[in-house]
Design an enzyme around this catalytic site. Sequence first.
Site, mmCIF file in Angstrom:
data_model
loop_
_atom_site.group_PDB
_atom_site.id
_atom_site.type_symbol
_atom_site.label_atom_id
_atom_site.label_comp_id
_atom_site.label_asym_id
_atom_site.label_seq_id
_atom_site.Cartn_x
_atom_site.Cartn_y
_atom_site.Cartn_z
ATOM 1 C CE LYS A 1 -7.148 0.797 3.684
ATOM 2 N NZ LYS A 1 -5.932 1.186 4.421
ATOM 3 C CB VAL B 1 0.035 -0.922 12.334
ATOM 4 C CG1 VAL B 1 0.665 0.039 11.346
ATOM 5 C CG2 VAL B 1 -1.477 -0.695 12.401
ATOM 6 C CD GLU C 1 -2.519 0.902 2.897
ATOM 7 O OE1 GLU C 1 -2.144 0.011 3.704
ATOM 8 O OE2 GLU C 1 -3.476 1.664 3.125
ATOM 9 C CB CYS D 1 -4.177 -2.305 4.315
ATOM 10 S SG CYS D 1 -3.232 -2.475 5.850
HETATM 11 C C1 ACM Z 1 -4.079 -0.125 7.146
HETATM 12 O O1 ACM Z 1 -5.171 -0.199 6.592
HETATM 13 N N1 ACM Z 1 -3.063 0.507 6.562
HETATM 14 C C2 ACM Z 1 -3.848 -0.755 8.449
#
Ligand code: ACM
Length: 270
Positions: free
Chosen positions: A116, A178, A45, A151
């Site tokens: 996203k 994370v 990402e 992510c």
């Molecule tokens: C994330 O969506 N970068 C944890």
Amino acid sequence: MNFYEYLMQISLVQFCPVLADIDLNSNRIFEYIENIQSDIIVFPELAFSGYFFTDKDELKQYSFTKDHPVLQKLQEYASKLNKIIVSGFAELDSNVVYNSAIAVFPDQSYTRIYRKTHLFYKERDVFAEGNSGFFVINYPDWDIKIGLMICYDWRFPESARTLALKGADIIICPSNLVTEIWHLVMPARSIENKVYLAVANRIGTEKRNEEELFFNGRSAVYSYNGKCIAEADIYNETVISAEIIPHETRNKHFNSINHLFNDRRPDMYY
Ligand code: ACM
């Protein structure tokens, strides 16, 4: 066609971008592309810009419109080297920035951008909510169907399910994760949908306004039976690779009677 004609190799680059250094990050990404032999190459990402932006105007400086020269160069590599390349990037469109991933195909007419859907934590301060929806790219030249999520989309089983119902053989998930808990969940997403799942995570730390984020690597490829078939460590920039046979995901029967999708009862799910 024999078995080996269907087999392809995917590599995930567990990359560590430098925040707000597009030139450095792009050059390093292009160098990886020149040196990796695999059919499919995936970067994390926001690989070109870095992650932890807290100011919209600042982020705009490090974001690309869809015709940006860096993305054009990515396309040139895909066409010249006959590869599918996927990477996260900050996408500027109509004065807002999306947390996007581009999938670049040897034949440019298949190249698509996913925005996203589920924004994580302080991303909400700087990115617009994705409006592309989940889609699958059917690339007939290689007989592969690719779905993208990014992510934090992993936390919502609907993301992977939607992609699987739309026919994905493999879900590619550029990430800046994370936490560690996704390792418990991704194998389940691959089993319940019978799809390959490739998570290209990043490593390193980024600090803004006294807050530090640690990105915990362990990029992984899961087979359609949930088995981890390639995994990186937590701390090192590295490349991991796995072999996939996309069409093997398509028969959703898991015994002579039961079928992962036909046995669903959507009328019972509200
Ligand atoms: C994330 O969506 N970068 C944890």
